[in-house]
Design an enzyme around this catalytic site. Structure first.
Site, PDB file in Angstrom:
ATOM      1  N   ASP A 224       1.062  -1.607  -0.179  1.00  6.39           N
ATOM      2  CA  ASP A 224      -0.116   0.155  -0.340  1.00  6.39           C
ATOM      3  C   ASP A 224       0.881   0.857   0.000  1.00  6.39           C
ATOM      4  O   ASP A 224       1.864   1.233   0.259  1.00  6.39           O
ATOM      5  CB  ASP A 224      -0.896   0.226   1.491  1.00  6.39           C
ATOM      6  N   ALA A 225       0.373   2.083  -0.036  1.00  6.30           N
ATOM      7  CA  ALA A 225       0.946   3.220  -0.864  1.00  6.30           C
ATOM      8  C   ALA A 225       1.483   4.436   0.609  1.00  6.30           C
ATOM      9  O   ALA A 225       2.828   4.301   0.970  1.00  6.30           O
ATOM     10  CB  ALA A 225       0.369   4.865  -1.132  1.00  6.30           C
TER      11      ALA A 225
END
Length: 309
Positions: free
Chosen positions: A140-141
């Protein structure tokens, strides 16, 4: 090219607003459904509707869905703070910082691992869609840590297969609220998109099989540090499973974390870090393993929660 769909309204949607019915039928956000309705691309029994109109079971629905947006191209520019843990002719293992996506996606305007590698002069495999060449797995970012990218075509195909066959040792650490009971356990619960269609995921009957193993490393007064081993690799899996057992990851407000605790620890994102990544090298076959130290924000938060205990 637009996609025209014609179908009767299912009885289960009787009385729903048109925008809500469209969202559920076609997996759209409510906002996207409203835009389609406003464009006059939705007919109910042959007449245009407003988004707040109600549908009747059995009514005939005609929807013109716009073409999907073109996949964004990677922007080759160096990413500040993205370190290289290892590199050879076939793979590069990066230490991904916070706020960096694995590859370009529609709606993401921030930096990416792929763009950062290209911008720093690294080569990547050309296999895969153009916007995610060389990408064999994702973080995930706002999840930090070790991530491998394929540089050669052989490495790409073999690593993709290894991830699919679960022959990769992916270890995460997560700081979760409270104290899981038991201290060591497994969450086996299917995951799919959240019914709200707001970008989140959830434990959903009929979702994709998802298995997370966890072990408590240390229990503090307000939280517990867990070592997490993924048996499957669904989007947001650890975040969803921890929330499902009522121990959300500290700082993960999207999945029910306490904002007061996050603020006290100085956290602006989920306390989740990919600490270790191990696999058979895709070309020479020897086992390789890489570790990523905690970034500063997670290390500080851990010191604070430990000091309060």
């Amino acid at each position: 090219m637009s996609d025209v769909r014609s179908l009767p309204v299912p009885d289960g949607l009787e009385g729903e607003r048109v925008d809500a019915a469209l969202a559920r039928l076609f997996g759209l956000s409510r906002g996207r459904a409203a835009d389609i309705i406003a464009a006059g691309d939705v007919l109910l029994d042959g007449r245009e509707v407003a988004k707040s109109d109600r549908v009747t079971g059995g009514s005939w629905l005609e929807v013109t869905l716009p073409p999907p947006p073109a996949a964004p191209a990677p922007v080759a520019e160096p990413v500040p703070g993205m370190g290289i843990l290892y590199e050879d002719d076939d793979i590069v293992v990066v230490n991904k910082p916070v706020g960096v996506a694995a590859h370009p996606t529609t709606g993401w305007t921030g930096p990416t691992v792929l763009g950062g590698l290209l911008g720093a002069g690294h080569t990547v495999a050309t296999s895969g869609a153009s916007e995610r060449q060389g990408i064999v797995h994702r973080l995930d970012a706002n999840t930090t840590g070790a991530m491998v990218v394929a540089k050669s075509e052989a490495a790409y195909s073999r690593l993709k297969r290894a991830f699919k066959e679960r022959r990769i040792d992916k270890r995460y650490q997560a700081l979760v609220q409270g104290h899981p009971d038991p201290f060591r356990g497994t969450v086996d619960a299917p995951i799919d998109r959240h019914p709200s269609h707001d970008g989140r995921f959830a434990v959903v009957a009929g979702g994709k099989p998802s298995v997370t193993h966890y072990d408590t490393v240390e229990a503090f007064r307000a939280a517990s540090l867990l070592d997490v081993d993924l048996e499957t690799g669904r989007t947001h899996q650890i975040r969803v499973h921890m929330s499902a057992i009522r121990h959300p990851i500290v700082g993960d407000m999207a999945y029910g974390a306490d904002p007061t605790l996050a603020a006290r620890l100085g956290l602006k994102r989920q306390w989740l870090h990919a600490v270790r990544l191990g696999f058979e090298h895709p070309v020479h076959g020897e086992w390789v393993e890489f570790e990523s130290p905690y970034p500063d924000d997670l290390a500080r938060a851990l010191e604070i929660v430990a000091a309060e205990s």
